[in-house]
Design an enzyme around this catalytic site. Structure first.
Site, PDB file in Angstrom:
ATOM      1  N   GLY A   1      -4.462  10.156  -6.664  1.00  0.00           N
ATOM      2  CA  GLY A   1      -4.815  10.964  -5.498  1.00  0.00           C
ATOM      3  C   GLY A   1      -6.239  10.676  -5.090  1.00  0.00           C
ATOM      4  O   GLY A   1      -7.014  10.122  -5.884  1.00  0.00           O
TER       5      GLY A   1
ATOM      6  N   CYS B   1      -3.935   7.345 -12.903  1.00  0.00           N
ATOM      7  CA  CYS B   1      -5.228   7.505 -12.243  1.00  0.00           C
ATOM      8  C   CYS B   1      -5.623   8.994 -12.178  1.00  0.00           C
ATOM      9  O   CYS B   1      -5.884   9.603 -13.205  1.00  0.00           O
ATOM     10  CB  CYS B   1      -5.155   6.860 -10.863  1.00  0.00           C
ATOM     11  SG  CYS B   1      -6.771   6.458 -10.227  1.00  0.00           S
ATOM     12  N   TYR B   2      -5.647   9.592 -10.994  1.00  0.00           N
ATOM     13  CA  TYR B   2      -5.968  11.031 -10.895  1.00  0.00           C
ATOM     14  C   TYR B   2      -5.052  11.838 -11.822  1.00  0.00           C
ATOM     15  O   TYR B   2      -5.475  12.805 -12.459  1.00  0.00           O
ATOM     16  CB  TYR B   2      -5.792  11.488  -9.445  1.00  0.00           C
ATOM     17  CG  TYR B   2      -6.083  12.953  -9.186  1.00  0.00           C
ATOM     18  CD1 TYR B   2      -7.389  13.420  -9.132  1.00  0.00           C
ATOM     19  CD2 TYR B   2      -5.041  13.860  -8.986  1.00  0.00           C
ATOM     20  CE1 TYR B   2      -7.651  14.756  -8.885  1.00  0.00           C
ATOM     21  CE2 TYR B   2      -5.297  15.207  -8.740  1.00  0.00           C
ATOM     22  CZ  TYR B   2      -6.609  15.651  -8.693  1.00  0.00           C
ATOM     23  OH  TYR B   2      -6.875  16.971  -8.446  1.00  0.00           O
TER      24      TYR B   2
ATOM     25  N   HIS C   1      -3.350   1.299 -11.676  1.00  0.00           N
ATOM     26  CA  HIS C   1      -2.104   1.507 -10.928  1.00  0.00           C
ATOM     27  C   HIS C   1      -1.032   0.481 -11.328  1.00  0.00           C
ATOM     28  O   HIS C   1      -1.037  -0.632 -10.805  1.00  0.00           O
ATOM     29  CB  HIS C   1      -2.376   1.413  -9.426  1.00  0.00           C
ATOM     30  CG  HIS C   1      -3.152   2.584  -8.913  1.00  0.00           C
ATOM     31  ND1 HIS C   1      -2.552   3.770  -8.568  1.00  0.00           N
ATOM     32  CD2 HIS C   1      -4.474   2.761  -8.728  1.00  0.00           C
ATOM     33  CE1 HIS C   1      -3.473   4.629  -8.175  1.00  0.00           C
ATOM     34  NE2 HIS C   1      -4.659   4.044  -8.267  1.00  0.00           N
TER      35      HIS C   1
ATOM     36  N   GLU D   1       1.946   0.496 -10.428  1.00  0.00           N
ATOM     37  CA  GLU D   1       2.968   0.387  -9.375  1.00  0.00           C
ATOM     38  C   GLU D   1       2.649  -0.656  -8.314  1.00  0.00           C
ATOM     39  O   GLU D   1       3.511  -1.006  -7.516  1.00  0.00           O
ATOM     40  CB  GLU D   1       3.179   1.754  -8.714  1.00  0.00           C
ATOM     41  CG  GLU D   1       2.017   2.274  -7.863  1.00  0.00           C
ATOM     42  CD  GLU D   1       0.916   2.997  -8.661  1.00  0.00           C
ATOM     43  OE1 GLU D   1       0.804   2.733  -9.875  1.00  0.00           O
ATOM     44  OE2 GLU D   1       0.174   3.792  -8.070  1.00  0.00           O
TER      45      GLU D   1
ATOM     46  N   ASP E   1      19.727   1.933  10.182  1.00  0.00           N
ATOM     47  CA  ASP E   1      19.923   3.264   9.605  1.00  0.00           C
ATOM     48  C   ASP E   1      21.169   3.962  10.159  1.00  0.00           C
ATOM     49  O   ASP E   1      22.006   4.454   9.403  1.00  0.00           O
ATOM     50  CB  ASP E   1      18.695   4.148   9.841  1.00  0.00           C
ATOM     51  CG  ASP E   1      17.423   3.481   9.352  1.00  0.00           C
ATOM     52  OD1 ASP E   1      17.542   2.508   8.571  1.00  0.00           O
ATOM     53  OD2 ASP E   1      16.331   3.898   9.759  1.00  0.00           O
TER      54      ASP E   1
ATOM     55  N   LYS F   1      14.312   2.290   2.719  1.00  0.00           N
ATOM     56  CA  LYS F   1      14.922   1.300   3.612  1.00  0.00           C
ATOM     57  C   LYS F   1      15.651   0.186   2.851  1.00  0.00           C
ATOM     58  O   LYS F   1      16.761  -0.195   3.220  1.00  0.00           O
ATOM     59  CB  LYS F   1      13.809   0.696   4.471  1.00  0.00           C
ATOM     60  CG  LYS F   1      14.292  -0.117   5.626  1.00  0.00           C
ATOM     61  CD  LYS F   1      14.602   0.784   6.777  1.00  0.00           C
ATOM     62  CE  LYS F   1      14.944   0.017   8.030  1.00  0.00           C
ATOM     63  NZ  LYS F   1      15.054   0.926   9.166  1.00  0.00           N
TER      64      LYS F   1
END
Ligand code: XMP
Length: 513
Positions: free
Chosen positions: A54, A81-82, A169, A171, A227, A369
């Site tokens: 964050g 992290c945060y 991070h 990710e 979609d 998506k």
């Protein structure tokens, strides 16, 4: 216990990436705000909890906090992290402010176990760090698992509970072995099963849709995009002919689009399809209108009116309406981030007034998506549809800059078709997020044969992007650009000049209007 992971969003720009990485490992997960109650977390029965990064410092006023009870649920927790700083703070350690580290760092693995299984002890791994504060020493009852030159505790775990923290991070793509760390958390620590697949999603959705709609009639507005197409195919799988799709030909579509929708849905999938030809209504209302936002508003209004009429005929007064809402739209509404500034109003085709007499069916609400595309493939939708670039609701009206007339639309349509044709021929379509031609409201002087011409200018736009929020212009090989330009100028009457747009977003936007 259900096979799923709960992510608490403390506002990091990477939170959605965490979710996508987990889904790529075929584990279901959801993002919730940090204000979710402990009872709700218990009820939800996650196999593991991730506290995201964050932008705040744990010492800022009014910052999002976590309930210390989260660490006592007996469920594995990973703080990123945060999130790690919160775990440290809740466990009584000091978080040191102001030691900024942004960018690549070398992580030295001190314990190649659990979270770092597959690494070697003492090995260095590149990681991406982006933080202001850091944890100086592991809290009592915790031990350090890794360090960097600047961070004595770049990762820690509790000695008696499966509670972990990483200061970097895992990710993001800049942490090359981040997926191994996430996968260790999911499969070794949380003991998840990789059971989240397109097939399992379809099976579950079919049951859910049937339960929701019973024997009622259902309608779906098709836009020709991914979609709404996937949503329609999924609902059709569940309820067959109780579904009627409505496709509004606004007269603002690309070349061959209406025919392609009819071919795919009516002929290939056998779905009941009503096509409404409303080109005259749209073009009539757009006449003389040059302001981009007014164009959008007019198109939104006309669309709703046309769709409403068709829907009443097809679905009766009280029925269900399918919408292709995706997960990122759902998360944004609960995120801790404030509302961002409105640069352009984005009406989705099918955006509806609240008083319509329909209940919503939103079968893709949980999907990203790329997952929607996967589900589409599994449902047998053709690759050309599933891998399609996004197309804006207002269609070519915001790509014919200035006055939108039938004649100008025809010029743009032909140029756009050649552009896409050559992109496909060069094998570049899938490398590009969006590619389209724009008809400029200026004329330029040229020479054809011995004669002077004074004709239209076409601008070509092609961008790479992850989510449409930021974008870079696509570096075409010059010979491809040359072929596109030559064909457009030779084959499209009324065009004597072609330009390539080399602006990134920001500060430009993807569309020109
Ligand atoms: P911009 O131009 O804002 O576009 O950088 C970002 C993405 O949104 C699409 N876009 C729209 N989509 N209605 C839509 O449904 C709109 O009014 C609209 N305007 C832009 C654009 O094509 C790109 O994918």
């Amino acid at each position: 216990m259900r096979n799923r992971i709960l992510i608490l969003d403390f506002g990091s720009q990477f939170t959605q990436l965490i979710a996508r990485r987990i889904r790529e490992e075929r584990v279901y997960c959801e993002i919730h705000p940090p204000t979710v109650s402990l009872d709700r977390v218990r009820e939800w029965q996650p196999r593991g909890i991730i506290l995201s990064g964050g932008p705040s410092s744990v010492y800022d006023e009014g910052v999002p906090n976590a309930d210390p009870g989260l660490l006592d649920l007996g469920v594995p927790v990973l703080g990123i992290c945060y999130g790690m700083q919160l775990i440290a703070q809740m466990s009584g350690a000091r978080v040191v402010a102001g030691h900024r580290e942004y960018g690549r760092a070398d992580l030295k693995i001190e314990e190649a176990d659990a979270l770092f299984e597959g690494f070697r002890q003492g090995e260095s791994a590149t990681v991406w760090a982006s933080h202001g504060d850091h944890v100086e020493a592991a809290p009592a009852g915790f031990r350090a698992l890794a360090s960097t030159a600047d961070l004595p505790v770049a990762s820690f775990c509790a000695v008696d509970r499966p509670i972990y923290g990483v200061q970097f991070h895992p990710e993001v793509a800049h942490t090359p072995r981040g997926d191994e760390i996430i996968s260790n958390f999911l499969f070794r620590i949380c003991k998840c099963q990789p059971d989240w697949t397109a097939g399992s999603f379809i099976d579950e959705s079919v049951g859910r849709i049937r339960a929701q709609v019973g024997t009622a009639k259902v309608i779906c507005g098709l836009s020709g995009g991914v979609d709404s197409s996937v949503a329609a195919a999924l609902v059709h799988r569940a309820i067959g002919d109780a579904l009627t799709c409505i496709f509004v030909d606004t007269g603002l579509l690309r070349k061959g689009e209406r025919e392609s929708v009819e071919r795919t849905f009516r002929r290939h999938l056998g779905i009941r399809l009503v096509v409404i030809d409303a080109a005259d209504r749209f073009l009539g209302r757009l006449e003389g209108e040059v302001d981009p936002e007014r164009k959008r508003r007019i198109i939104g209004e006309v669309f709703i009116r046309v769709f409403e009429g068709a829907a009443k005929e097809a679905g009766g007064e009280a029925g269900f309406l399918v919408q292709g809402t995706l997960y990122p739209d759902v998360i944004e509404s609960v995120s801790v981030r404030g509302p961002s500034a409105v640069i352009k109003t984005h009406h989705n085709v099918g955006g509806l007034p609240p008083d319509m007499p329909f209940q919503l069916v939103e079968p893709l609400r949980e999907l990203f998506k790329d997952e929607v595309r996967q589900v589409g493939r599994e449902l047998g939708l053709p690759e050309e549809l599933v891998g399609r670039h996004p197309f804006p609701g207002p269609g070519l009206a915001i790509r014919v800059l200035g006055d939108v007339t039938g004649e100008r639309l025809a010029v743009l349509r032909d140029a756009d078709a050649i552009y896409l044709d050559e992109i496909h021929a060069a094998g570049l379509y899938d490398d590009i997020w969006q590619a389209f031609a724009v008809l400029l409201p200026v004329r330029s002087v040229g020479v054809m044969g011995d004669a002077r011409t004074y004709e239209n200018v076409i601008a070509l736009r092609a961008v790479t992007s992850r989510d449409g929020m930021t974008a870079d212009w696509f570096p075409f090989p010059p010979d491809v650009l040359g072929r596109i330009s030559a064909r457009i100028i030779n084959e499209v009457r009324g065009v004597n000049r072609v330009c390539y747009d080399i602006s990134s977003k920001p500060p430009a936007t993807i569309e020109w209007e």
